[in-house]
Design a protein around this motif. Structure first.
Motif, PDB file in Angstrom:
ATOM      1  N   ALA A 154      39.052  45.622  43.461  1.00 44.57           N
ATOM      2  CA  ALA A 154      40.131  45.561  42.476  1.00 44.57           C
ATOM      3  C   ALA A 154      40.768  46.931  42.274  1.00 44.57           C
ATOM      4  N   ALA A 155      39.943  47.964  42.198  1.00 47.34           N
ATOM      5  CA  ALA A 155      40.470  49.317  42.006  1.00 47.34           C
ATOM      6  C   ALA A 155      41.325  49.741  43.192  1.00 47.34           C
ATOM      7  N   PHE A 156      40.867  49.431  44.394  1.00 47.50           N
ATOM      8  CA  PHE A 156      41.625  49.783  45.590  1.00 47.50           C
ATOM      9  C   PHE A 156      42.986  49.088  45.583  1.00 47.50           C
ATOM     10  N   MET A 157      43.005  47.844  45.122  1.00 46.48           N
ATOM     11  CA  MET A 157      44.249  47.074  45.100  1.00 46.48           C
ATOM     12  C   MET A 157      45.091  47.375  43.870  1.00 46.48           C
ATOM     13  N   GLY A 158      44.560  48.181  42.952  1.00 45.42           N
ATOM     14  CA  GLY A 158      45.312  48.584  41.775  1.00 45.42           C
ATOM     15  C   GLY A 158      45.476  47.502  40.734  1.00 45.42           C
ATOM     16  N   VAL A 159      44.470  46.629  40.612  1.00 46.09           N
ATOM     17  CA  VAL A 159      44.547  45.508  39.676  1.00 46.09           C
ATOM     18  C   VAL A 159      43.361  45.574  38.719  1.00 46.09           C
ATOM     19  N   ALA A 160      43.608  45.413  37.427  1.00 48.26           N
ATOM     20  CA  ALA A 160      42.548  45.424  36.426  1.00 48.26           C
ATOM     21  C   ALA A 160      41.663  44.195  36.598  1.00 48.26           C
ATOM     22  N   PRO A 161      40.367  44.305  36.325  1.00 49.75           N
ATOM     23  CA  PRO A 161      39.442  43.180  36.520  1.00 49.75           C
ATOM     24  C   PRO A 161      39.871  41.894  35.837  1.00 49.75           C
ATOM     25  N   GLU A 162      40.414  42.015  34.627  1.00 49.72           N
ATOM     26  CA  GLU A 162      40.784  40.797  33.891  1.00 49.72           C
ATOM     27  C   GLU A 162      41.939  40.038  34.518  1.00 49.72           C
ATOM     28  N   HIS A 163      42.598  40.644  35.488  1.00 47.91           N
ATOM     29  CA  HIS A 163      43.702  39.973  36.183  1.00 47.91           C
ATOM     30  C   HIS A 163      43.286  39.489  37.581  1.00 47.91           C
ATOM     31  N   CYS A 164      41.978  39.528  37.849  1.00 47.89           N
ATOM     32  CA  CYS A 164      41.462  39.111  39.151  1.00 47.89           C
ATOM     33  C   CYS A 164      40.765  37.753  39.070  1.00 47.89           C
ATOM     34  N   VAL A 165      40.790  37.047  40.187  1.00 47.31           N
ATOM     35  CA  VAL A 165      40.009  35.824  40.366  1.00 47.31           C
ATOM     36  C   VAL A 165      39.086  36.036  41.563  1.00 47.31           C
ATOM     37  N   VAL A 166      37.823  35.693  41.402  1.00 46.17           N
ATOM     38  CA  VAL A 166      36.845  35.752  42.485  1.00 46.17           C
ATOM     39  C   VAL A 166      36.574  34.336  42.978  1.00 46.17           C
ATOM     40  N   VAL A 167      36.475  34.167  44.291  1.00 44.97           N
ATOM     41  CA  VAL A 167      36.074  32.890  44.890  1.00 44.97           C
ATOM     42  C   VAL A 167      34.807  33.144  45.692  1.00 44.97           C
ATOM     43  N   ASP A 168      33.696  32.553  45.271  1.00 40.20           N
ATOM     44  CA  ASP A 168      32.414  32.811  45.915  1.00 40.20           C
ATOM     45  C   ASP A 168      31.592  31.530  45.923  1.00 40.20           C
ATOM     46  N   ASP A 169      30.712  31.398  46.910  1.00 38.02           N
ATOM     47  CA  ASP A 169      29.909  30.173  47.022  1.00 38.02           C
ATOM     48  C   ASP A 169      28.443  30.395  46.692  1.00 38.02           C
ATOM     49  N   SER A 170      28.097  31.590  46.225  1.00 40.89           N
ATOM     50  CA  SER A 170      26.694  31.890  45.940  1.00 40.89           C
ATOM     51  C   SER A 170      26.501  32.232  44.474  1.00 40.89           C
ATOM     52  N   GLN A 171      25.281  32.031  43.998  1.00 35.28           N
ATOM     53  CA  GLN A 171      24.968  32.391  42.628  1.00 35.28           C
ATOM     54  C   GLN A 171      25.093  33.895  42.416  1.00 35.28           C
ATOM     55  N   SER A 172      24.658  34.683  43.409  1.00 34.07           N
ATOM     56  CA  SER A 172      24.757  36.136  43.267  1.00 34.07           C
ATOM     57  C   SER A 172      26.211  36.577  43.178  1.00 34.07           C
ATOM     58  N   GLY A 173      27.095  35.926  43.937  1.00 28.92           N
ATOM     59  CA  GLY A 173      28.511  36.264  43.890  1.00 28.92           C
ATOM     60  C   GLY A 173      29.157  35.868  42.579  1.00 28.92           C
ATOM     61  N   VAL A 174      28.771  34.711  42.077  1.00 26.52           N
ATOM     62  CA  VAL A 174      29.305  34.251  40.793  1.00 26.52           C
ATOM     63  C   VAL A 174      28.865  35.188  39.665  1.00 26.52           C
ATOM     64  N   ILE A 175      27.606  35.589  39.694  1.00 29.95           N
ATOM     65  CA  ILE A 175      27.108  36.520  38.678  1.00 29.95           C
ATOM     66  C   ILE A 175      27.861  37.847  38.766  1.00 29.95           C
ATOM     67  N   ALA A 176      28.094  38.316  39.981  1.00 29.73           N
ATOM     68  CA  ALA A 176      28.829  39.574  40.167  1.00 29.73           C
ATOM     69  C   ALA A 176      30.248  39.460  39.616  1.00 29.73           C
ATOM     70  N   GLY A 177      30.900  38.336  39.880  1.00 33.14           N
ATOM     71  CA  GLY A 177      32.248  38.140  39.369  1.00 33.14           C
ATOM     72  C   GLY A 177      32.283  38.142  37.853  1.00 33.14           C
ATOM     73  N   ARG A 178      31.324  37.439  37.255  1.00 34.32           N
ATOM     74  CA  ARG A 178      31.255  37.397  35.785  1.00 34.32           C
ATOM     75  C   ARG A 178      30.985  38.778  35.209  1.00 34.32           C
ATOM     76  N   ARG A 179      30.050  39.506  35.821  1.00 35.25           N
ATOM     77  CA  ARG A 179      29.728  40.853  35.332  1.00 35.25           C
ATOM     78  C   ARG A 179      30.900  41.815  35.494  1.00 35.25           C
ATOM     79  N   ALA A 180      31.752  41.546  36.482  1.00 41.79           N
ATOM     80  CA  ALA A 180      32.931  42.385  36.697  1.00 41.79           C
ATOM     81  C   ALA A 180      34.050  42.065  35.707  1.00 41.79           C
ATOM     82  N   GLY A 181      33.876  41.001  34.922  1.00 37.06           N
ATOM     83  CA  GLY A 181      34.906  40.604  33.966  1.00 37.06           C
ATOM     84  C   GLY A 181      36.050  39.849  34.601  1.00 37.06           C
ATOM     85  N   MET A 182      35.766  39.175  35.714  1.00 42.62           N
ATOM     86  CA  MET A 182      36.788  38.444  36.454  1.00 42.62           C
ATOM     87  C   MET A 182      36.575  36.937  36.332  1.00 42.62           C
TER      88      MET A 182
END
Length: 216
Positions: A154-182
Protein backbone atom coordinates in the motif's frame (compact mmCIF):
# COMPACT_ATOMS: atom_id res chain seq x y z
CA UNK A 1 -20.37 1.48 -1.17
CA UNK A 2 -17.07 3.38 -1.38
CA UNK A 3 -14.79 2.09 -4.09
CA UNK A 4 -11.27 1.13 -3.01
CA UNK A 5 -8.22 2.98 -4.28
CA UNK A 6 -6.13 -0.20 -4.39
CA UNK A 7 -6.82 -3.95 -4.49
CA UNK A 8 -4.07 -6.26 -3.20
CA UNK A 9 -4.27 -9.88 -4.34
CA UNK A 10 -2.61 -12.91 -2.84
CA UNK A 11 -0.96 -15.06 -5.54
CA UNK A 12 -1.36 -18.80 -4.93
CA UNK A 13 -5.00 -19.81 -5.06
CA UNK A 14 -6.11 -16.29 -5.93
CA UNK A 15 -4.31 -15.43 -9.17
CA UNK A 16 -2.99 -18.86 -10.14
CA UNK A 17 -4.27 -22.31 -9.22
CA UNK A 18 -0.91 -23.44 -7.87
CA UNK A 19 -2.03 -24.80 -4.52
CA UNK A 20 -3.09 -28.35 -5.55
CA UNK A 21 0.37 -29.45 -6.77
CA UNK A 22 2.11 -27.59 -3.94
CA UNK A 23 -0.05 -29.11 -1.21
CA UNK A 24 0.24 -32.59 -2.70
CA UNK A 25 4.02 -32.19 -2.60
CA UNK A 26 3.81 -31.23 1.08
CA UNK A 27 1.69 -34.28 1.82
CA UNK A 28 4.24 -36.52 0.11
CA UNK A 29 7.13 -34.88 1.98
CA UNK A 30 5.43 -35.23 5.35
CA UNK A 31 4.63 -38.87 4.62
CA UNK A 32 8.26 -39.60 3.85
CA UNK A 33 9.28 -37.94 7.11
CA UNK A 34 6.90 -39.89 9.33
CA UNK A 35 3.83 -37.65 9.40
CA UNK A 36 0.77 -39.10 7.67
CA UNK A 37 -1.92 -36.49 6.98
CA UNK A 38 -4.85 -36.18 4.60
CA UNK A 39 -5.19 -33.55 1.89
CA UNK A 40 -8.11 -31.88 3.70
CA UNK A 41 -5.85 -31.55 6.75
CA UNK A 42 -3.07 -30.04 4.63
CA UNK A 43 -5.55 -27.62 3.09
CA UNK A 44 -6.97 -26.50 6.42
CA UNK A 45 -3.70 -26.30 8.38
CA UNK A 46 -0.93 -25.27 5.97
CA UNK A 47 -2.39 -23.05 3.22
CA UNK A 48 -0.92 -19.57 3.08
CA UNK A 49 2.01 -20.18 5.43
CA UNK A 50 5.66 -19.47 4.72
CA UNK A 51 7.77 -22.61 4.40
CA UNK A 52 9.61 -21.67 7.58
CA UNK A 53 6.34 -21.82 9.49
CA UNK A 54 5.18 -24.91 7.58
CA UNK A 55 8.34 -26.68 8.75
CA UNK A 56 7.87 -25.55 12.35
CA UNK A 57 4.27 -26.73 12.41
CA UNK A 58 5.02 -30.06 10.72
CA UNK A 59 7.93 -30.79 13.07
CA UNK A 60 5.72 -30.00 16.06
CA UNK A 61 3.20 -32.50 14.68
CA UNK A 62 5.85 -35.22 14.39
CA UNK A 63 7.48 -34.84 10.99
CA UNK A 64 11.22 -35.56 11.07
CA UNK A 65 12.15 -32.96 8.47
CA UNK A 66 15.88 -32.55 7.70
CA UNK A 67 17.63 -29.32 8.61
CA UNK A 68 17.86 -28.23 4.96
CA UNK A 69 14.22 -29.05 4.21
CA UNK A 70 13.18 -25.46 3.44
CA UNK A 71 15.75 -25.16 0.66
CA UNK A 72 15.11 -28.61 -0.76
CA UNK A 73 11.31 -28.26 -0.78
CA UNK A 74 11.54 -25.08 -2.83
CA UNK A 75 13.69 -26.82 -5.45
CA UNK A 76 11.18 -29.68 -5.69
CA UNK A 77 8.25 -27.25 -5.73
CA UNK A 78 9.73 -25.16 -8.53
CA UNK A 79 10.28 -28.25 -10.69
CA UNK A 80 6.69 -29.34 -10.17
CA UNK A 81 5.28 -25.88 -10.87
CA UNK A 82 7.31 -25.57 -14.07
CA UNK A 83 4.85 -28.05 -15.57
CA UNK A 84 2.41 -25.14 -15.57
CA UNK A 85 -0.52 -23.96 -13.48
CA UNK A 86 -3.72 -22.31 -14.78
CA UNK A 87 -4.98 -18.87 -13.92
CA UNK A 88 -7.90 -18.72 -11.49
CA UNK A 89 -11.23 -18.60 -13.33
CA UNK A 90 -12.46 -15.05 -13.70
CA UNK A 91 -9.29 -13.28 -12.57
CA UNK A 92 -8.58 -11.71 -15.96
CA UNK A 93 -12.10 -10.31 -16.09
CA UNK A 94 -11.71 -8.97 -12.55
CA UNK A 95 -8.53 -7.12 -13.53
CA UNK A 96 -10.26 -5.83 -16.67
CA UNK A 97 -12.99 -4.34 -14.46
CA UNK A 98 -10.42 -2.72 -12.19
CA UNK A 99 -8.58 -1.27 -15.19
CA UNK A 100 -11.82 0.11 -16.61
CA UNK A 101 -12.57 1.78 -13.27
CA UNK A 102 -9.05 3.17 -12.95
CA UNK A 103 -8.37 1.22 -9.75
CA UNK A 104 -4.78 -0.06 -9.43
CA UNK A 105 -3.90 -3.46 -8.06
CA UNK A 106 -0.88 -5.23 -6.61
CA UNK A 107 0.20 -8.68 -5.41
CA UNK A 108 1.21 -9.59 -1.86
CA UNK A 109 2.34 -13.21 -1.39
CA UNK A 110 4.06 -15.22 1.30
CA UNK A 111 5.85 -17.09 -1.49
CA UNK A 112 9.28 -16.10 -2.84
CA UNK A 113 9.65 -14.05 -6.01
CA UNK A 114 11.29 -17.04 -7.72
CA UNK A 115 8.09 -19.03 -7.25
CA UNK A 116 5.93 -16.25 -8.69
CA UNK A 117 8.34 -15.90 -11.59
CA UNK A 118 7.44 -19.50 -12.45
CA UNK A 119 3.70 -19.51 -11.80
CA UNK A 120 2.87 -16.06 -13.13
CA UNK A 121 5.63 -16.27 -15.73
CA UNK A 122 3.77 -19.10 -17.44
CA UNK A 123 1.24 -16.43 -18.44
CA UNK A 124 3.38 -13.60 -19.90
CA UNK A 125 0.54 -11.25 -20.84
CA UNK A 126 -0.99 -11.61 -17.40
CA UNK A 127 2.36 -11.11 -15.66
CA UNK A 128 2.92 -7.93 -17.68
CA UNK A 129 -0.17 -6.44 -16.01
CA UNK A 130 1.46 -6.93 -12.60
CA UNK A 131 5.08 -6.05 -13.28
CA UNK A 132 6.50 -3.66 -10.70
CA UNK A 133 3.64 -4.29 -8.28
CA UNK A 134 4.51 -7.77 -6.95
CA UNK A 135 5.57 -8.03 -3.30
CA UNK A 136 6.93 -11.05 -1.43
CA UNK A 137 7.03 -11.67 2.30
CA UNK A 138 10.60 -12.90 1.74
CA UNK A 139 11.53 -9.23 1.45
CA UNK A 140 9.83 -8.39 4.76
CA UNK A 141 10.76 -9.04 8.37
CA UNK A 142 7.78 -11.37 8.72
CA UNK A 143 5.16 -12.97 6.50
CA UNK A 144 1.40 -13.14 6.90
CA UNK A 145 -0.35 -13.06 9.35
CA UNK A 146 1.93 -10.10 10.06
CA UNK A 147 0.51 -7.09 8.17
CA UNK A 148 3.90 -5.76 7.00
CA UNK A 149 3.59 -7.21 3.49
CA UNK A 150 0.23 -5.55 2.76
CA UNK A 151 1.28 -2.29 4.37
CA UNK A 152 4.45 -2.28 2.27
CA UNK A 153 2.43 -2.77 -0.94
CA UNK A 154 0.00 0.00 0.00
CA UNK A 155 2.80 2.42 0.86
CA UNK A 156 4.58 1.72 -2.42
CA UNK A 157 1.35 2.39 -4.31
CA UNK A 158 0.71 5.54 -2.29
CA UNK A 159 -2.63 4.44 -0.86
CA UNK A 160 -3.69 4.58 2.80
CA UNK A 161 -4.63 1.19 4.33
CA UNK A 162 -8.25 2.18 4.90
CA UNK A 163 -8.67 2.67 1.15
CA UNK A 164 -7.33 -0.79 0.28
CA UNK A 165 -9.07 -4.11 -0.30
CA UNK A 166 -7.22 -7.40 0.21
CA UNK A 167 -8.23 -10.61 -1.60
CA UNK A 168 -6.77 -13.71 0.03
CA UNK A 169 -7.73 -17.38 0.35
CA UNK A 170 -5.91 -18.21 3.58
CA UNK A 171 -6.59 -17.54 7.22
CA UNK A 172 -3.11 -16.06 7.63
CA UNK A 173 -3.77 -13.67 4.75
CA UNK A 174 -7.15 -12.64 6.09
CA UNK A 175 -5.65 -11.97 9.52
CA UNK A 176 -2.89 -9.90 7.91
CA UNK A 177 -5.43 -7.86 5.97
CA UNK A 178 -7.48 -7.19 9.09
CA UNK A 179 -4.39 -6.25 11.10
CA UNK A 180 -3.37 -3.87 8.31
CA UNK A 181 -6.71 -2.08 8.65
CA UNK A 182 -7.85 -3.10 5.18
CA UNK A 183 -11.20 -4.44 4.03
CA UNK A 184 -10.56 -8.13 3.38
CA UNK A 185 -12.32 -10.55 1.05
CA UNK A 186 -11.83 -14.26 1.77
CA UNK A 187 -11.71 -16.14 -1.53
CA UNK A 188 -13.22 -19.62 -1.24
CA UNK A 189 -14.76 -21.19 -4.32
CA UNK A 190 -15.35 -24.63 -2.83
CA UNK A 191 -17.07 -23.80 0.45
CA UNK A 192 -18.93 -21.13 2.36
CA UNK A 193 -15.77 -19.37 3.49
CA UNK A 194 -16.67 -19.91 7.15
CA UNK A 195 -13.03 -20.34 8.22
CA UNK A 196 -12.17 -17.01 6.57
CA UNK A 197 -15.27 -15.21 7.80
CA UNK A 198 -14.32 -16.29 11.32
CA UNK A 199 -11.11 -14.26 10.92
CA UNK A 200 -12.92 -11.13 9.79
CA UNK A 201 -13.26 -11.57 6.03
CA UNK A 202 -16.22 -11.19 3.70
CA UNK A 203 -16.78 -14.30 1.58
CA UNK A 204 -15.87 -14.01 -2.10
CA UNK A 205 -17.10 -17.15 -3.86
CA UNK A 206 -16.06 -16.27 -7.42
CA UNK A 207 -13.81 -13.73 -9.08
CA UNK A 208 -16.80 -12.86 -11.24
CA UNK A 209 -18.37 -11.39 -8.10
CA UNK A 210 -15.42 -9.16 -7.21
CA UNK A 211 -16.40 -6.04 -9.20
CA UNK A 212 -19.87 -5.88 -7.62
CA UNK A 213 -18.49 -6.47 -4.13
CA UNK A 214 -16.24 -3.41 -4.36
CA UNK A 215 -18.83 -1.15 -5.89
CA UNK A 216 -17.99 -1.36 -9.60
Amino acid sequence: MTRPKLVIFDCDGVLVDSEPPTLELLREEFEQCGLSVTMPHIESEYVGMTMVNVAKKARAAGADLPDDWKDSIYLKMFERLKKGVPLIDGIEGALDALDAAGIPYAVGSNGPMAKMDITLGAHPAFLARLTGRIFSAHDCKAGKPDPELFLKAAAFMGVAPEHCVVVDDSQSGVIAGRRAGMRTLGFDTFGDGAHLIAEGAEHLASMDDLPAMIGL
